[in-house]
Design a protein around this motif. Sequence first.
Motif, mmCIF file in Angstrom:
data_model
loop_
_atom_site.group_PDB
_atom_site.id
_atom_site.type_symbol
_atom_site.label_atom_id
_atom_site.label_comp_id
_atom_site.label_asym_id
_atom_site.label_seq_id
_atom_site.Cartn_x
_atom_site.Cartn_y
_atom_site.Cartn_z
ATOM 1 N N ASP A 1 0.873 -1.179 0.000
ATOM 2 C CA ASP A 1 0.000 0.000 0.000
ATOM 3 C C ASP A 1 0.909 1.228 0.000
ATOM 4 O O ASP A 1 1.486 1.594 1.028
ATOM 5 N N LEU A 2 1.018 1.878 -1.150
ATOM 6 C CA LEU A 2 1.942 3.005 -1.290
ATOM 7 C C LEU A 2 1.460 4.253 -0.565
ATOM 8 O O LEU A 2 2.228 5.194 -0.380
ATOM 9 N N SER A 3 0.193 4.256 -0.144
ATOM 10 C CA SER A 3 -0.348 5.410 0.579
ATOM 11 C C SER A 3 -0.262 5.259 2.089
ATOM 12 O O SER A 3 -0.667 6.159 2.830
ATOM 13 N N PRO B 1 1.477 8.461 -15.889
ATOM 14 C CA PRO B 1 0.094 8.931 -15.650
ATOM 15 C C PRO B 1 -0.880 8.555 -16.761
ATOM 16 O O PRO B 1 -2.087 8.482 -16.524
ATOM 17 N N LYS B 2 -0.372 8.270 -17.956
ATOM 18 C CA LYS B 2 -1.240 7.949 -19.091
ATOM 19 C C LYS B 2 -2.009 6.644 -18.895
ATOM 20 O O LYS B 2 -3.037 6.428 -19.542
ATOM 21 N N ILE B 3 -1.509 5.771 -18.010
ATOM 22 C CA ILE B 3 -2.177 4.478 -17.835
ATOM 23 C C ILE B 3 -3.144 4.478 -16.644
ATOM 24 O O ILE B 3 -3.772 3.465 -16.356
ATOM 25 N N PHE C 1 -3.327 3.751 -7.600
ATOM 26 C CA PHE C 1 -3.169 2.867 -8.756
ATOM 27 C C PHE C 1 -1.986 1.918 -8.567
ATOM 28 O O PHE C 1 -2.060 0.732 -8.894
ATOM 29 N N GLY C 2 -0.888 2.426 -8.036
ATOM 30 C CA GLY C 2 0.335 1.637 -7.890
ATOM 31 C C GLY C 2 0.360 0.712 -6.695
ATOM 32 O O GLY C 2 1.316 -0.048 -6.514
ATOM 33 N N HIS D 1 -4.932 -2.316 -3.885
ATOM 34 C CA HIS D 1 -6.085 -1.744 -4.588
ATOM 35 C C HIS D 1 -6.696 -2.742 -5.567
ATOM 36 O O HIS D 1 -7.902 -2.670 -5.862
ATOM 37 N N TRP D 2 -5.893 -3.685 -6.065
ATOM 38 C CA TRP D 2 -6.326 -4.571 -7.140
ATOM 39 C C TRP D 2 -6.730 -5.963 -6.660
ATOM 40 O O TRP D 2 -7.101 -6.815 -7.467
ATOM 41 N N ILE D 3 -6.671 -6.202 -5.371
ATOM 42 C CA ILE D 3 -7.013 -7.532 -4.857
ATOM 43 C C ILE D 3 -8.515 -7.779 -4.970
ATOM 44 O O ILE D 3 -9.334 -6.911 -4.651
ATOM 45 N N ASN D 4 -8.852 -8.981 -5.438
ATOM 46 C CA ASN D 4 -10.246 -9.412 -5.455
ATOM 47 C C ASN D 4 -10.316 -10.900 -5.123
ATOM 48 O O ASN D 4 -9.286 -11.513 -4.819
ATOM 49 N N ALA D 5 -11.486 -11.475 -5.201
ATOM 50 C CA ALA D 5 -11.673 -12.860 -4.764
ATOM 51 C C ALA D 5 -10.913 -13.872 -5.606
ATOM 52 O O ALA D 5 -10.712 -15.010 -5.176
ATOM 53 N N THR D 6 -10.485 -13.471 -6.804
ATOM 54 C CA THR D 6 -9.754 -14.393 -7.675
ATOM 55 C C THR D 6 -8.244 -14.164 -7.643
ATOM 56 O O THR D 6 -7.515 -14.772 -8.431
ATOM 57 N N SER D 7 -7.764 -13.319 -6.764
ATOM 58 C CA SER D 7 -6.329 -13.007 -6.712
ATOM 59 C C SER D 7 -5.509 -14.221 -6.277
ATOM 60 O O SER D 7 -6.004 -15.125 -5.593
ATOM 61 N N ALA D 8 -4.262 -14.210 -6.687
ATOM 62 C CA ALA D 8 -3.373 -15.343 -6.424
ATOM 63 C C ALA D 8 -3.070 -15.484 -4.938
ATOM 64 O O ALA D 8 -2.888 -14.477 -4.231
#
Length: 285
Positions: free
Chosen positions: A172-174, A194-196, A206-207, A211-218
Amino acid sequence: MKKSLIIFFGFLVFTLLIHCKDKTIHLGKEVFYTCEENISYGKDPEQVLDLYIPKKKSKKKQDIFLIIHGGGWRGGKKSQLTYFTLSLMQKFPNTIFANMNYRLASTSRFALPNQTDDINNAMLFLEKKLNLKPKFILLGNSAGGHLSMFYAYQSDRQKKVKAVINIVGPADLSDPGFKNYDDYSFLEQHLIDPKIVQTHLSLMTFGSPTHWINATSAPTLSYYGTLDHVVPDSQRAILDSVLKKNNVYHESYEFSGDHVGWEKEPYAGILIEKIDGFLKNIDQK
């Protein structure tokens, strides 16, 4: 005892480097590997990897450990993890290993998406070269731990990643504790193109792998130092909380050391045993 272990593994590393020139590594007992160094998986000189293939063919479907070094996203190199890779090869003698370099960030080149693109390109290269459709175990330390998590959670559209081994990686970068990182201003300006990034997200959100974890994460194993002033142990609690919330299988452990303390004994040996148990637990699910 500790000194003798250092001497022993130091000798094995020396043996590895000598024999790798002959494309053969003997790690004792019946552990034999063939190796190729500095194989290009892309056009940039930094896009190279070392490949270690067990001579004894496995009857099981092959996994590949993809080793991703640290160094603050703009430094470091794969040779920093040769020692640890060797130790893992002894523990997992029937598993393929690839230890990769990636394009380093600078004030004129963003880390993301270049470095996650490099992970993806390395995986595609290995699949083609080995004529396999393997599952990948992404193992990284520090920035490499971050990249392992970020790729697995955010970029792995085809679900090729079997597991993540995150060693002292920022999740968590924040996190206020992580903002004390002495190169944090570089991350704010040069980690992410920033373009992505979607307009409703901050760059640091974003980084952040969390933030990107969901029920299907590894499934994820994490290892953090209680005396780490670079990536504080608060990152472990944050990561565990999000993984738990999404019902993702995970294990996390602490060691009594600083940011690089995990490499030392007994902590490196403990980590290898934890990785072994973790992967066995995944296979049983």
